[in-house]
Design a protein around this motif. Structure first.
Motif, PDB file in Angstrom:
ATOM      1  N   THR A  61       0.818  -1.215   0.000  1.00 19.00           N
ATOM      2  CA  THR A  61       0.000   0.000   0.000  1.00 19.00           C
ATOM      3  C   THR A  61       0.852   1.266   0.000  1.00 19.00           C
ATOM      4  O   THR A  61       0.332   2.354  -0.185  1.00 19.00           O
ATOM      5  N   ILE A  62       2.167   1.118   0.249  1.00 19.23           N
ATOM      6  CA  ILE A  62       3.148   2.210   0.310  1.00 19.23           C
ATOM      7  C   ILE A  62       2.971   3.100   1.538  1.00 19.23           C
ATOM      8  O   ILE A  62       3.944   3.558   2.111  1.00 19.23           O
ATOM      9  N   LEU A  63       1.729   3.346   1.954  1.00 17.28           N
ATOM     10  CA  LEU A  63       1.513   4.230   3.099  1.00 17.28           C
ATOM     11  C   LEU A  63       0.471   3.660   4.051  1.00 17.28           C
ATOM     12  O   LEU A  63      -0.591   3.214   3.623  1.00 17.28           O
ATOM     13  N   ASP A  85       7.441   9.962  -8.813  1.00 18.31           N
ATOM     14  CA  ASP A  85       6.156  10.606  -9.127  1.00 18.31           C
ATOM     15  C   ASP A  85       4.970   9.872  -8.508  1.00 18.31           C
ATOM     16  O   ASP A  85       3.948  10.487  -8.183  1.00 18.31           O
ATOM     17  N   GLU A  86       5.104   8.557  -8.340  1.00 19.31           N
ATOM     18  CA  GLU A  86       4.021   7.781  -7.715  1.00 19.31           C
ATOM     19  C   GLU A  86       3.726   8.286  -6.303  1.00 19.31           C
ATOM     20  O   GLU A  86       2.625   8.129  -5.797  1.00 19.31           O
ATOM     21  N   MET A  87       4.742   8.873  -5.681  1.00 18.34           N
ATOM     22  CA  MET A  87       4.568   9.385  -4.317  1.00 18.34           C
ATOM     23  C   MET A  87       3.584  10.545  -4.290  1.00 18.34           C
ATOM     24  O   MET A  87       2.794  10.675  -3.351  1.00 18.34           O
ATOM     25  N   TYR A  88       3.631  11.379  -5.311  1.00 18.70           N
ATOM     26  CA  TYR A  88       2.708  12.519  -5.360  1.00 18.70           C
ATOM     27  C   TYR A  88       1.277  12.039  -5.539  1.00 18.70           C
ATOM     28  O   TYR A  88       0.337  12.632  -5.022  1.00 18.70           O
ATOM     29  N   GLU A  89       1.135  10.935  -6.285  1.00 19.21           N
ATOM     30  CA  GLU A  89      -0.206  10.380  -6.520  1.00 19.21           C
ATOM     31  C   GLU A  89      -0.868   9.900  -5.221  1.00 19.21           C
ATOM     32  O   GLU A  89      -2.081   9.948  -5.096  1.00 19.21           O
ATOM     33  N   ILE A  90      -0.055   9.457  -4.275  1.00 21.48           N
ATOM     34  CA  ILE A  90      -0.661   9.018  -3.009  1.00 21.48           C
ATOM     35  C   ILE A  90      -0.695  10.136  -1.963  1.00 21.48           C
ATOM     36  O   ILE A  90      -1.034   9.906  -0.806  1.00 21.48           O
ATOM     37  N   TYR A  92       1.835  12.336  -1.066  1.00 20.83           N
ATOM     38  CA  TYR A  92       3.092  12.523  -0.323  1.00 20.83           C
ATOM     39  C   TYR A  92       3.227  13.930   0.259  1.00 20.83           C
ATOM     40  O   TYR A  92       3.536  14.103   1.432  1.00 20.83           O
ATOM     41  N   GLU A  93       2.977  14.928  -0.589  1.00 19.11           N
ATOM     42  CA  GLU A  93       3.197  16.319  -0.166  1.00 19.11           C
ATOM     43  C   GLU A  93       2.271  16.761   0.964  1.00 19.11           C
ATOM     44  O   GLU A  93       2.603  17.674   1.711  1.00 19.11           O
ATOM     45  N   ASP A  94       1.117  16.108   1.077  1.00 12.89           N
ATOM     46  CA  ASP A  94       0.194  16.464   2.158  1.00 12.89           C
ATOM     47  C   ASP A  94       0.699  15.952   3.498  1.00 12.89           C
ATOM     48  O   ASP A  94       0.364  16.493   4.554  1.00 12.89           O
ATOM     49  N   TYR A  95       1.488  14.899   3.474  1.00 14.50           N
ATOM     50  CA  TYR A  95       1.970  14.280   4.709  1.00 14.50           C
ATOM     51  C   TYR A  95       3.312  14.851   5.144  1.00 14.50           C
ATOM     52  O   TYR A  95       3.561  15.023   6.331  1.00 14.50           O
ATOM     53  N   ILE A  96       4.162  15.135   4.154  1.00 16.65           N
ATOM     54  CA  ILE A  96       5.479  15.682   4.453  1.00 16.65           C
ATOM     55  C   ILE A  96       5.313  17.121   4.919  1.00 16.65           C
ATOM     56  O   ILE A  96       4.665  17.924   4.268  1.00 16.65           O
ATOM     57  N   GLY A  97       5.864  17.428   6.056  1.00 13.65           N
ATOM     58  CA  GLY A  97       5.762  18.790   6.549  1.00 13.65           C
ATOM     59  C   GLY A  97       4.401  19.121   7.138  1.00 13.65           C
ATOM     60  O   GLY A  97       4.054  20.281   7.322  1.00 13.65           O
ATOM     61  N   SER A  98       3.605  18.104   7.424  1.00  9.87           N
ATOM     62  CA  SER A  98       2.349  18.337   8.144  1.00  9.87           C
ATOM     63  C   SER A  98       2.660  18.259   9.638  1.00  9.87           C
ATOM     64  O   SER A  98       3.811  18.205  10.035  1.00  9.87           O
ATOM     65  N   ASP A  99       1.643  18.231  10.461  1.00  6.19           N
ATOM     66  CA  ASP A  99       1.871  18.195  11.905  1.00  6.19           C
ATOM     67  C   ASP A  99       2.302  16.821  12.403  1.00  6.19           C
ATOM     68  O   ASP A  99       2.734  16.668  13.533  1.00  6.19           O
ATOM     69  N   GLY A 100       2.154  15.820  11.555  1.00  6.08           N
ATOM     70  CA  GLY A 100       2.485  14.469  11.970  1.00  6.08           C
ATOM     71  C   GLY A 100       3.952  14.136  11.756  1.00  6.08           C
ATOM     72  O   GLY A 100       4.763  14.983  11.393  1.00  6.08           O
TER      73      GLY A 100
END
Ligand code: ADP
Ligand code: MG
Length: 144
Positions: A61-63, A85-90, A92-100
């Motif tokens: 599931t990658i994540l 690029d597959e990372m952006y599809e899931i 990635y950018e919403d999780y990186i640098g979020s509060d988590g």
């Protein structure tokens, strides 16, 4: 910072200690061969964050997202990623640098899209005769 562990449980303890210092927003890049103990380390982190779920590598599931703890934990295993690029599809950018806290197994496969600052964790299985021996190094990376 360097740690030596001689059992799975010791690795979980090192990880738990590490996780107590997390404030949220960290990106943790994990390196180490298959069976090194990357997922073991993530389990220790999850436990210290108060996450009750059973943690398994999200190889297909990658994540996996765990939101029941002190901080959200975003657990990536990018072993099967063919192109960053597959990372952006899931998302990635919403999780990186979020509060988590984002932790990424096989981070070398997405090196190009790691943020400028992250925590690097290497787990090495060193000696051939002692199968439970591991060297864990934890350091901060700043680049760009
Ligand atoms: P990875 O995610 O790096 O592929 P896992 O955490 O899934 O690795 O598996 C690590 C394996 O090594 C487990 O079977 C675990 O029981 C074993 N092991 C033996 N000694 C240790 C140790 N010191 N630290 C972590 N895991 C260990
Ligand atoms: Mg794993």
């Amino acid at each position: 910072m360097k740690y030596i562990t001689d059992s799975y449980e010791e690795t979980e303890k090192v990880a738990a200690e590490f996780a107590r210092g997390l404030k949220g927003g960290e990106v943790i890049a994990m390196y180490g061969d298959l069976g090194a103990g990357k997922t073991a380390f993530v389990r220790g982190m999850a436990r210290a964050l108060g996450i009750q779920d059973h943690i398994t590598s999200p190889t297909f599931t990658i994540l996996n997202v765990y939101e029941g703890g002190r901080l959200p934990l975003y657990h990536f295993d990018v072993y099967r990623i063919a192109d960053p690029d597959e990372m952006y599809e899931i998302g990635y950018e919403d999780y990186i640098g979020s509060d988590g806290v984002a932790v990424i197994e096989w981070a070398e496969l997405i090196d190009d899209i790691l943020p400028d600052e992250y925590i690097r964790i290497d787990i090495r299985r060193d000696s051939l005769d002692d199968d439970d021996h591991r060297e864990i190094s934890i350091g901060r990376v700043r680049r760009g």
